[in-house]
Scaffold this active site. Structure first.
Site, short mmCIF file in Angstrom:
data_model
loop_
_atom_site.label_atom_id
_atom_site.label_comp_id
_atom_site.label_asym_id
_atom_site.label_seq_id
_atom_site.Cartn_x
_atom_site.Cartn_y
_atom_site.Cartn_z
N LEU A 54 0.70 -1.26 0.37
CA LEU A 54 -0.02 0.17 -0.13
C LEU A 54 1.06 0.91 0.04
CD1 LEU A 54 -2.73 -0.71 2.43
CD2 LEU A 54 -3.05 -0.93 -0.07
N ASP A 55 0.41 1.85 -0.44
CA ASP A 55 1.40 3.30 -1.13
C ASP A 55 1.32 4.23 0.02
OD1 ASP A 55 1.30 2.83 -3.42
OD2 ASP A 55 0.20 3.91 -3.74
N TYR A 56 2.67 4.76 0.63
CA TYR A 56 1.99 5.86 1.64
C TYR A 56 1.34 6.67 2.06
CZ TYR A 56 4.72 8.90 4.51
OH TYR A 56 5.01 9.84 5.64
#
Length: 286
Positions: free
Chosen positions: A151-153
């Site tokens: 999952l992205d930042y």
């Protein structure tokens, strides 16, 4: 003169239809059948025979296959004191294998955990920029765990964690057909008709994205929530697709990965998937 006729051959049994008892129902049936065909390897390795070192160590929780292959390239894996080089030999056990000089422990049973990842941390063990990682947030005392996908930042929601690198790989492969569902809050204008075009796939900047089931949940002014279900999970796929339609994503939450849902798990919390639930899921995957 005896003119007995030869017995007729027994009629062939009709092949069992893909839609029989254990097959998924409804609109996911065709997708599941196609995925099952895709995932059958051309040259499957026998589970009780010689196997690649990457596979053995992945199942032992050392890392994903890619991680292990990288370790081999870096000279970190040895067999009976001799550093392994490419092409790595096929082995039937972990006996004599070491990673960074440490013997590899025998694999334990596969475990799967749900983690509600908050925004503002990365899905990695460490970050050169010094940003917070998911491992800074996970409670102490857990076994060595690897994230299933990323999952992205700035993306929050359900992140699965497992101690089994081979199971991780199986869950991540697009060919496995494991669905991921996201809810995105976005600013701009879009119609349900536009979103339904995604069911045919879309190409953006030379990158082709497969079928996406997208629905406009609700709208307040020019802000709306869009639910999207996909199976590929390419890098920043949801954000890029919505930005292609001129939308600005202000919040992105993954709510489901396969049979596992966020389902009220508090932000930053982690829990273990029961063995029965995990067994049923793996049996369904085949």
């Amino acid at each position: 003169m005896n003119t007995r006729r030869p017995p007729r051959p027994a009629p062939r049994a009709a092949p069992k239809a893909l839609g029989d008892r254990d097959a998924p129902k409804g609109r996911r049936a065709a997708r599941g059948a196609a995925s099952a065909l895709k995932t059958k390897p051309a040259e499957a390795e026998r589970e009780d025979g010689p196997q690649r070192i990457a596979k053995l160590l992945a199942r032992a929780g050392v890392g994903s296959r890619r991680d292990v292959e990288r370790m081999v390239e870096e000279g970190r894996i040895a067999l009976n004191g001799q550093v392994i080089v490419h092409p790595a030999p096929l082995l039937t056990s972990l006996e004599g294998l070491t990673v960074d000089g440490n013997p590899v422990a025998k694999p334990v049973s596969t475990r799967l955990y749900r983690f509600h990842k908050p925004a503002g941390c990365i899905t990695a063990a460490r970050d050169p920029k010094g940003r917070k990682t998911i491992y800074d947030l996970l409670p102490k005392g857990l076994p060595r765990l690897m994230p299933v996908g990323r999952l992205d930042y700035n993306t929050e929601g359900l992140l699965l964690l497992t101690n089994d690198g081979e199971f991780k790989r199986q869950l991540e492969l697009p060919a496995s057909g494991v669905e991921r569902t996201y809810r995105a809050r976005a600013f701009g204008d879009i119609s349900q008709a536009q979103l339904e075009e995604l069911a045919m796939g879309i190409t953006i900047d030379g990158v082709t994205y497969g079928k996406i089931d997208a629905n406009l949940e609700r709208r307040t002014g020019r802000n709306q929530w869009v639910e999207m279900t996909l199976t590929e999970g390419k890098n920043r796929e949801v954000r890029k697709v919505l930005e292609h339609f001129g939308l600005q994503v202000s919040r992105l939450i993954r709510t489901r990965y396969g049979a596992f849902e966020l389902d009220g798990l508090p932000m930053g919390a982690v829990d273990v998937v029961s063995r029965d639930e995990l067994f049923k899921f793996r049996r369904h995957m085949g």
